[in-house]
Design a protein around this motif. Structure first.
Motif, PDB file in Angstrom:
ATOM      1  N   LEU A  58     -10.379  -1.623   4.819  1.00 24.30           N
ATOM      2  CA  LEU A  58     -10.216  -0.225   5.186  1.00 24.30           C
ATOM      3  C   LEU A  58      -9.954  -0.034   6.678  1.00 24.30           C
ATOM      4  CD1 LEU A  58     -10.260   2.724   4.294  1.00 24.30           C
ATOM      5  CD2 LEU A  58     -12.752   2.708   4.573  1.00 24.30           C
ATOM      6  N   LYS A  62      -6.741   1.918   8.082  1.00 26.31           N
ATOM      7  CA  LYS A  62      -6.805   3.144   8.880  1.00 26.31           C
ATOM      8  C   LYS A  62      -5.989   3.010  10.172  1.00 26.31           C
ATOM      9  CE  LYS A  62     -11.180   5.209   7.371  1.00 26.31           C
ATOM     10  NZ  LYS A  62     -12.544   5.629   7.795  1.00 26.31           N
ATOM     11  N   TYR A  87      -5.876   3.640   0.419  1.00 30.37           N
ATOM     12  CA  TYR A  87      -7.150   4.365   0.442  1.00 30.37           C
ATOM     13  C   TYR A  87      -7.835   4.317  -0.924  1.00 30.37           C
ATOM     14  CZ  TYR A  87      -6.705   6.305   5.138  1.00 30.37           C
ATOM     15  OH  TYR A  87      -6.638   6.457   6.508  1.00 30.37           O
ATOM     16  N   CYS A  92     -11.582   5.420  -1.344  1.00 31.35           N
ATOM     17  CA  CYS A  92     -11.569   6.681  -0.572  1.00 31.35           C
ATOM     18  C   CYS A  92     -10.567   7.653  -1.188  1.00 31.35           C
ATOM     19  CB  CYS A  92     -11.227   6.403   0.888  1.00 31.35           C
ATOM     20  SG  CYS A  92     -12.307   5.218   1.705  1.00 31.35           S
ATOM     21  N   ASP A  94     -10.655  10.925  -1.507  1.00 34.28           N
ATOM     22  CA  ASP A  94     -10.385  12.152  -0.742  1.00 34.28           C
ATOM     23  C   ASP A  94      -9.229  11.920   0.228  1.00 34.28           C
ATOM     24  OD1 ASP A  94     -12.366  13.549  -2.027  1.00 34.28           O
ATOM     25  OD2 ASP A  94     -13.878  13.189  -0.483  1.00 34.28           O
ATOM     26  N   GLU A  95      -9.286  10.802   0.964  1.00 28.82           N
ATOM     27  CA  GLU A  95      -8.211  10.464   1.899  1.00 28.82           C
ATOM     28  C   GLU A  95      -6.912  10.181   1.142  1.00 28.82           C
ATOM     29  OE1 GLU A  95     -11.209   9.353   1.937  1.00 28.82           O
ATOM     30  OE2 GLU A  95     -12.068   9.493   3.960  1.00 28.82           O
TER      31      GLU A  95
END
Length: 335
Positions: A58, A62, A87, A92, A94-95
């Motif tokens: 991750l 990012k 993601y 993740c 939401d991202e």
């Protein structure tokens, strides 16, 4: 090579990524940055984002997403789809959903990626909502989209909904079904105890011969619902179809339970054929470092601390009168 430009770097990084050498690809990407290579970032960002997806790192993902935003590439479908998958692989959602929303012109691949990623993260209801929104926006699904939909129905415990979508796929869209569609349907039925219907579905509705994965799916549900007779029948078919499938031997051995003669027979057959079950592996990223663990593994430098902490957790569970359900625990047939 003395004169390395953006094209040669991209070819090397992409080739490494496609041949499961993601870690080396990331190292070379950093080296390329140090050399100050100039060029169109769009060419290699898809590759490095795919590497981060495969490795589920991750932090690196990012960082590359930051580069995407900096250079204004988030709206492009290939980059948006790659970032979405990265993601989602790291859990993740939401991202991932935000990245999906930033894609200007979403196509069936974008929508299908979102639906399947929701499913992989156990969000079946959200996957079905996304499919409904996709239809409302006039995007025509494909066969892979329906795999995600059937997968979602299984996670959301919607048996009738799954049967409806399977029928729509065949009758309304006239898609030629794949073996994976039938595997998901068998999983949907068998997972929730409709074992006889699942068997009937295989024998009467499948135009193709069931493969190993489908048999394992049904066998696993037989084990979960403790249908011993059907499990023996399915297990026999599976071993005839794929005699080197270690998972089948493990399930059958556990089915016999206290029937020591049956257990010994399965284990002897496994030994005679030279079958060994590969150890399960899991990993987690902490402070930019990926830690991998295998079953019974003591190679980790902190394994003593980890096992001591597990002992503390077990004592706490016992103190709170927690009794684990071990009836469905699969034993190691090599032991």
């Amino acid at each position: 090579m003395s004169n390395r430009d953006i094209g040669s770097w991209n070819s090397l990084i992409s080739s490494l990524a496609q041949n499961s050498e993601g870690a080396i690809a990331l190292v070379l990407f950093r080296e390329m940055q140090v050399e100050g290579v100039k060029g169109i970032f769009l060419l290699y960002l898809v590759s490095v984002l795919s590497v981060c997806t495969d490795l589920a790192v991750l932090i690196n993902g990012k960082q590359f997403h930051g580069m995407v935003i900096k250079h204004g590439f988030g709206m492009y479908r290939p980059i948006g789809n790659a970032t979405l998958n990265m993601y989602a692989k790291c859990g993740c959602m939401d991202e991932a959903s935000l990245c999906f929303g930033n894609i200007v012109s979403k196509n069936v691949i974008s929508w299908t990626s979102l639906i399947i990623d929701f499913c992989k993260n156990g969000l079946g209801d959200e996957a079905l909502k996304a499919f409904g929104q996709m239809e409302m926006e006039g995007v025509v699904p494909n066969k892979i989209t329906f795999l995600g939909v059937l997968y979602a129905c299984s996670h959301a415990r919607l048996v009738q909904e799954g049967l409806k979508h399977f029928t729509i796929m065949i009758n309304s869209y006239c898609f030629t079904t794949m073996i994976e569609h039938y595997t998901f349907m068998v999983d949907l039925l068998a997972r929730f105890g409709y074992l006889e219907q699942a068997l009937e579905f295989i024998e009467e509705k499948m135009p193709v011969k069931p493969d190993t994965k489908l048999h394992i799916t049904l066998l696993s549900s037989c084990y979960f619902h403790k249908n011993v007779e059907l499990a023996k029948s399915v297990g026999k078919r599976l071993l005839e179809l794929e005699p080197r499938e270690a998972g089948a031997y493990m399930l059958l051995s556990n089915f016999y339970g206290r029937d020591l003669e049956g257990v010994v027979q399965v284990r002897r057959l496994m030994m005679d054929r030279g079958i060994r079950k590969e150890k399960a592996c899991t990993w987690i990223e902490i402070n930019r470092r990926v830690h991998a663990f295998e079953s019974g593994d003591r190679s980790h430098p902190l394994h003593r601390y980890i096992h001591n902490y597990l002992d503390v957790l077990i004592k706490k569970m016992k103190a709170n009168d927690y009794m684990p359900n071990t009836s469905l625990v699969v034993q190691n047939v090599d032991e």
